[in-house]
Scaffold this motif. Structure first.
Motif, PDB file in Angstrom:
ATOM      1  N   SER A  41       0.825  -1.171   0.048  1.00 11.78           N
ATOM      2  CA  SER A  41      -0.074  -0.043   0.062  1.00 11.78           C
ATOM      3  C   SER A  41       0.686   1.266   0.033  1.00 11.78           C
ATOM      4  N   LEU A  42       1.781   1.130   0.932  1.00 15.17           N
ATOM      5  CA  LEU A  42       2.924   2.496   0.892  1.00 15.17           C
ATOM      6  C   LEU A  42       3.489   2.725  -0.339  1.00 15.17           C
ATOM      7  N   VAL A  43       3.728   1.588  -1.215  1.00 18.87           N
ATOM      8  CA  VAL A  43       4.501   1.732  -2.445  1.00 18.87           C
ATOM      9  C   VAL A  43       3.735   2.251  -3.406  1.00 18.87           C
ATOM     10  N   ALA A  44       2.387   1.766  -3.479  1.00 13.47           N
ATOM     11  CA  ALA A  44       1.417   2.162  -4.468  1.00 13.47           C
ATOM     12  C   ALA A  44       0.983   3.611  -4.314  1.00 13.47           C
ATOM     13  N   THR A  45       1.004   4.056  -3.077  1.00  7.49           N
ATOM     14  CA  THR A  45       0.407   5.292  -2.595  1.00  7.49           C
ATOM     15  C   THR A  45       1.673   6.449  -2.827  1.00  7.49           C
ATOM     16  N   ARG A  46       2.943   5.885  -2.888  1.00  4.94           N
ATOM     17  CA  ARG A  46       3.954   6.774  -3.285  1.00  4.94           C
ATOM     18  C   ARG A  46       4.235   6.752  -4.492  1.00  4.94           C
ATOM     19  N   ARG A  47       3.845   5.648  -5.381  1.00  6.61           N
ATOM     20  CA  ARG A  47       3.935   5.722  -6.976  1.00  6.61           C
ATOM     21  C   ARG A  47       2.713   6.688  -7.461  1.00  6.61           C
ATOM     22  N   TYR A  48       1.555   6.396  -7.127  1.00  2.51           N
ATOM     23  CA  TYR A  48       0.542   7.010  -7.865  1.00  2.51           C
ATOM     24  C   TYR A  48      -0.472   8.036  -7.330  1.00  2.51           C
ATOM     25  N   GLY A  49      -0.046   8.437  -5.897  1.00  2.00           N
ATOM     26  CA  GLY A  49      -0.616   9.088  -5.031  1.00  2.00           C
ATOM     27  C   GLY A  49      -1.677   8.501  -4.048  1.00  2.00           C
ATOM     28  N   PRO A  50      -2.343   9.088  -3.317  1.00  2.00           N
ATOM     29  CA  PRO A  50      -3.303   8.494  -2.390  1.00  2.00           C
ATOM     30  C   PRO A  50      -4.526   8.010  -3.144  1.00  2.00           C
ATOM     31  N   LEU A  51      -5.097   8.496  -3.906  1.00  2.00           N
ATOM     32  CA  LEU A  51      -6.346   7.970  -4.585  1.00  2.00           C
ATOM     33  C   LEU A  51      -6.168   6.960  -5.650  1.00  2.00           C
ATOM     34  N   ALA A  52      -5.502   6.927  -6.492  1.00  2.00           N
ATOM     35  CA  ALA A  52      -5.046   5.859  -7.662  1.00  2.00           C
ATOM     36  C   ALA A  52      -4.289   4.893  -6.827  1.00  2.00           C
ATOM     37  N   GLY A  53      -3.357   5.168  -5.788  1.00  2.00           N
ATOM     38  CA  GLY A  53      -2.834   4.199  -5.237  1.00  2.00           C
ATOM     39  C   GLY A  53      -3.759   3.071  -4.262  1.00  2.00           C
ATOM     40  N   SER A  54      -4.585   3.910  -3.621  1.00  2.00           N
ATOM     41  CA  SER A  54      -5.750   3.115  -2.834  1.00  2.00           C
ATOM     42  C   SER A  54      -6.529   2.331  -3.784  1.00  2.00           C
ATOM     43  N   VAL A  55      -6.931   2.716  -4.935  1.00  2.00           N
ATOM     44  CA  VAL A  55      -7.823   1.935  -5.833  1.00  2.00           C
ATOM     45  C   VAL A  55      -7.013   0.693  -6.217  1.00  2.00           C
ATOM     46  N   ARG A  56      -5.803   0.734  -6.458  1.00  2.00           N
ATOM     47  CA  ARG A  56      -4.955  -0.152  -7.122  1.00  2.00           C
ATOM     48  C   ARG A  56      -4.865  -1.494  -6.058  1.00  2.00           C
ATOM     49  N   ILE A  57      -4.613  -0.679  -4.938  1.00  2.00           N
ATOM     50  CA  ILE A  57      -4.627  -1.839  -3.713  1.00  2.00           C
ATOM     51  C   ILE A  57      -5.712  -2.655  -3.518  1.00  2.00           C
ATOM     52  N   ALA A  58      -6.774  -1.779  -3.428  1.00  2.00           N
ATOM     53  CA  ALA A  58      -8.231  -2.380  -3.092  1.00  2.00           C
ATOM     54  C   ALA A  58      -8.442  -3.348  -4.471  1.00  2.00           C
ATOM     55  N   ALA A  59      -8.348  -3.200  -5.656  1.00  2.00           N
ATOM     56  CA  ALA A  59      -8.380  -4.055  -6.654  1.00  2.00           C
ATOM     57  C   ALA A  59      -7.402  -5.242  -6.539  1.00  2.00           C
ATOM     58  N   HIS A  60      -6.310  -5.184  -6.078  1.00  2.00           N
ATOM     59  CA  HIS A  60      -5.450  -6.284  -5.943  1.00  2.00           C
ATOM     60  C   HIS A  60      -6.202  -7.279  -4.568  1.00  2.00           C
ATOM     61  N   ARG A  61      -6.545  -6.446  -3.697  1.00  2.00           N
ATOM     62  CA  ARG A  61      -7.131  -7.109  -2.440  1.00  2.00           C
ATOM     63  C   ARG A  61      -8.294  -7.790  -2.641  1.00  2.00           C
ATOM     64  N   ASP A  62      -9.288  -7.235  -3.413  1.00  2.00           N
ATOM     65  CA  ASP A  62     -10.644  -7.824  -3.777  1.00  2.00           C
ATOM     66  C   ASP A  62     -11.512  -7.095  -4.940  1.00  2.00           C
ATOM     67  N   PRO A  63     -10.800  -7.527  -6.215  1.00  2.00           N
ATOM     68  CA  PRO A  63     -11.388  -6.883  -7.297  1.00  2.00           C
ATOM     69  C   PRO A  63     -12.880  -6.859  -7.371  1.00  2.00           C
ATOM     70  N   ASP A  64     -13.679  -7.686  -6.820  1.00  2.00           N
ATOM     71  CA  ASP A  64     -15.051  -7.571  -7.046  1.00  2.00           C
ATOM     72  C   ASP A  64     -15.804  -6.896  -5.862  1.00  2.00           C
ATOM     73  N   ALA A  65     -15.086  -6.318  -5.074  1.00  2.00           N
ATOM     74  CA  ALA A  65     -15.776  -5.405  -3.959  1.00  2.00           C
ATOM     75  C   ALA A  65     -16.101  -4.227  -4.783  1.00  2.00           C
ATOM     76  N   ILE A  66     -17.538  -3.491  -4.348  1.00  2.00           N
ATOM     77  CA  ILE A  66     -17.943  -2.578  -4.909  1.00  2.00           C
ATOM     78  C   ILE A  66     -17.349  -1.254  -4.512  1.00  2.00           C
ATOM     79  N   GLY A  67     -16.525  -0.543  -5.360  1.00  2.00           N
ATOM     80  CA  GLY A  67     -15.986   0.662  -4.925  1.00  2.00           C
ATOM     81  C   GLY A  67     -16.887   2.110  -5.049  1.00  2.00           C
ATOM     82  N   ILE A  68     -17.645   2.216  -6.024  1.00  2.00           N
ATOM     83  CA  ILE A  68     -18.365   3.558  -6.064  1.00  2.00           C
ATOM     84  C   ILE A  68     -19.767   3.050  -6.753  1.00  2.00           C
ATOM     85  N   VAL A  69     -20.860   3.783  -6.087  1.00  2.00           N
ATOM     86  CA  VAL A  69     -22.143   3.619  -6.792  1.00  2.00           C
ATOM     87  C   VAL A  69     -22.671   4.827  -7.358  1.00  2.00           C
ATOM     88  N   ASP A  70     -22.998   4.915  -8.711  1.00  2.00           N
ATOM     89  CA  ASP A  70     -23.565   6.599  -8.899  1.00  2.00           C
ATOM     90  C   ASP A  70     -25.064   6.297  -9.585  1.00  2.00           C
TER      91      ASP A  70
END
Length: 541
Positions: A41-70
C-alpha cells in the motif's frame, strides 16, 4: 533534568508518529500481521498518489468489491482500476505526459472518479474546478494554471466557452452522442487497451481551489499526502475498513475529496449523486446501509428541515458518523440533527490551505454545541493577537493558526498565507474555552466595528437561527455616518412564519449587548450561497 529543546522536539515527533500508526491500526489501515500488504500500500501510494494508489491496492485485495455507486449503478474496484488504466493509456497515446495539467469540471459521478485515477497514473496534476464558478472565473483559472486537458459534463459547455488551447473530453452527456464532435470518456475507455502504464516518477497531485468569493479563485496544490497524514482524520472520526460512505459534499471541495480518498483507502463503498437531494440522500443511506454521511452544513439543514416524520420513513440506523465541514455549523442545526439521528455529529474545522485543524466529536458537541473541537494527532492550533503574540487564556479571541502535515506550501500564483512560528493562518478568529475546545468567532475580514465595538456576525446569526420561525440568517456591516458601520440582518423565515423586523431586533436585544442588535432587518426567500454552501456576503447589501 530538563531535556534540550531539540531532544524534546524529536521525542514529540516520535510519539506523534507512534500515535498515528496506532490510529491507522485501529481503523484497519495497518493490516497486521500481513505487513506485506501494508508495504504494498505504501509503495502504491508513493507511486500513484493516495487515490489511484488506494484503488490499485483495493483492486488487488478484492477486485469484485464495490468501489463506487452512482446513478448508472455500481463499479467494482477492479473495474475502476482497469478503466482508469485504459483512460490513462488513451491520454498518453494522445500526448499527455507527467506534468501535463488536467482540469475537470464535473458533478459527482464515475467520469470524475476515473479522470482523477487516470491523472494519478499519468503523474499529471489534476485541477478540480468548482461547478458553481462563473464563466470569467473559470476562464481566468484555466489560463493561469495552463490547462492542457479539459474534462467536463455537457451541461457546463457554455461556461467553458472562453477556455482556449485545451483538448476537451466529455465525462457525462445526455444528448445524442452521434451529434457530438467532442470525445466521450466512455467511448475512449471502451476502445483502448487497459494494460497499465509504467508508474510515473512521482504523483501528479491535486490542485484545489479557494471559494473565489472575493475574486478569481486561488489554486492550493496538494502534491503529496503521506499515509500517516490519514490519521489526522481517523483520530477523531471513526471510519472503518469495508463500510459504506454516502458522499453529499461535492468532490471538488476539500471536504468531499478528503473523505472520498480516505473512504476508498479503507476499501469502503462510496455512494455518489450528481445533485444533492435530501430525500434521495436518506434513501441512499438506507439502501446501501451507509455508516458515514459527508455533508456541508446547508445540506444537513435541508435534511433536518424535512421533519421527523419524513426522516423516520427511511432506515438510517446504520449511520455512525455525520461528517460536517466546509462552513460554520450553527448550534441549533447540530442540536436538531443530534435529536433526529443520535450522537453522530462530527464537526470538522479546516480550510483549503491548512486541511484539517480540529474536529468536534459527538461528545464534544454535547458538552459545547457550536464547538469545532480539538486538534487531532499531527495537528497544532494556536491563537495570536494582532501583534503576533500567542494567546493562551481561555475565552480570549485571536487569529487562528494551524500546523499540519496536510497544509499546502503556497498558492499556484506564488502567494502565501501569513505564517507565525511555522503555523499557517486560516483567516479566521476564534477562542478556546476552559476545557480546550475551539470555537470559531468569524472571519478576520468580516469583523464589524460599530461605534468602536467589535462584532463578529456569527454570534448574532446563530442567535437568530435558534428561533423556530427562522430557517437561516446572515449579518453584515453597512456604512453609517454616526457609527462608522451598523449591523444589517438578512433573515429567511420558516414556511408559514409571521415574522417582522422588530421581533428579530427584540430577540437579539434580549440576549446580546445593545451594540450587537441589527439596526436593519431584511427578509429573503433564501440566502445567496456558493456550491459548497458558503454565504456570498458580497451579494448582500
Amino acid at each position: 533534568m530538563r531535556r534540550p529543546p531539540a531532544v524534546a522536539e524529536l521525542a514529540s515527533r516520535v510519539s506523534e508518529k507512534a500515535r498515528s500508526v496506532e490510529v491507522l491500526w485501529r481503523a484497519g489501515l495497518v493490516p497486521f500481521p500481513r505487513l506485506d500488504e501494508g508495504i504494498r500500500s505504501l509503495v502504491a501510494t508513493r507511486r500513484y498518489g493516495p487515490l489511484a494508489g488506494s484503488v490499485r491496492i483495493a483492486a488487488h485485495r478484492d477486485p469484485d468489491a464495490i468501489g463506487i455507486v452512482d446513478e448508472r449503478g455500481p463499479l467494482t474496484f477492479g473495474q475502476l482500476d482497469r478503466q482508469s488504466d485504459a483512460l490513462a493509456r488513451a491520454w498518453f497515446e494522445r500526448g499527455v505526459r507527467p506534468g501535463s495539467a488536467i482540469a475537470v469540471l464535473c458533478r459527482d459521478h464515475r467520469g470524475l472518479v476515473l479522470t482523477m485515477l487516470a491523472a494519478g497514473k499519468l503523474g499529471a496534476p489534476l485541477l478540480l474546478l468548482n461547478t458553481g464558478f462563473a464563466k470569467p472565473q473559470l476562464t481566468d483559472v484555466a489560463a493561469r494554471e495552463k490547462v492542457e486537458v479539459l474534462v467536463y459534463d455537457e451541461e457546463f459547455t457554455d461556461l467553458l466557452a472562453g477556455v482556449d488551447g485545451a483538448d476537451r473530453y466529455l465525462a457525462w452527456t445526455e444528448s445524442d452522442l452521434a451529434e457530438r464532435d467532442i470525445p466521450v470518456l466512455d467511448e475512449i475507455i471502451a476502445g483502448t487497451d487497459d494494460r497499465p502504464l509504467p508508474a510515473p516518477e512521482k504523483p501528479g497531485g491535486l490542485v484545489l481551489l479557494t471559494s473565489g468569493t472575493t475574486g478569481t479563485p486561488k489554486g492550493a496544490p496538494r502534491p503529496k499526502i503521506s499515509a500517516l497524514d490519514s490519521a489526522q482524520f481517523l483520530d477523531r472520526i471513526p471510519l472503518r475498513v469495508g463500510e459504506a460512505t454516502f458522499m453529499g459534499a461535492p468532490l471538488f471541495h476539500g471536504t468531499g475529496i478528503s473523505q472520498f480518498i480516505l473512504s476508498l483507502a479503507l476499501g469502503c463503498t462510496v455512494v455518489l449523486r450528481r445533485r444533492f437531494d435530501p430525500k434521495e440522500t436518506l434513501r441512499g443511506v438506507a439502501e446501501h446501509r451507509c455508516t458515514a454521511l459527508v455533508l456541508v452544513p446547508t445540506m444537513l439543514q435541508r435534511i433536518i428541515d424535512l421533519g421527523p416524520e419524513v426522516i423516520g420513513a427511511y432506515d438510517t440506523s446504520s449511520l455512525r458518523i455525520i461528517f460536517v465541514a466546509g462552513s460554520a455549523l450553527a448550534p441549533d442545526t447540530g442540536n436538531r440533527a443530534t435529536e433526529l439521528f443520535g450522537d453522530v455529529i462530527h464537526n470538522l474545522y479546516g480550510s483549503t490551505e491548512v486541511a484539517v485543524a480540529t474536529v468536534a466529536t459527538p461528545e464534544d458537541w454535547r458538552k459545547a454545541p457550536g464547538t469545532v473541537g480539538r486538534p487531532p494527532v499531527g495537528c497544532r492550533v494556536r491563537l495570536y493577537d494582532e501583534h503576533g503574540r500567542q494567546i493562551t487564556e481561555p475565552h480570549v479571541t485571536g487569529r487562528v493558526f494551524v500546523g499540519s502535515g496536510l497544509a499546502f506550501e503556497g498558492y499556484t500564483d506564488g502567494r502565501h498565507k501569513d505564517i507565525i512560528d511555522g503555523l499557517l493562518s486560516t483567516g479566521d478568529v476564534g477562542h478556546f474555552d476552559a476545557d480546550g475546545l475551539l470555537f470559531i468567532d468569524g472571519r478576520d475580514d468580516e469583523m464589524i466595528v460599530s461605534g468602536g465595538e467589535n462584532v463578529y456576525p456569527i454570534e448574532v446569526e446563530n442567535l437568530i437561527v435558534e428561533r423556530d420561525d427562522v430557517l437561516e440568517a446572515a449579518v453584515i456591516g453597512v456604512a453609517d455616518q454616526e457609527f462608522g458601520q451598523r449591523l444589517k440582518a438578512f433573515v429567511v423565515p420558516a414556511p408559514g412564519a409571521t415574522l417582522d423586523a422588530d421581533t428579530v431586533r427584540e430577540h437579539v436585544k434580549a440576549n446580546l449587548a445593545r451594540y450587537k442588535v441589527p439596526r436593519d432587518v431584511e427578509f429573503l426567500d433564501e440566502l445567496p450561497r456558493n456550491a459548497t454552501g458558503k454565504v456570498l456576503r458580497n451579494k448582500l447589501s
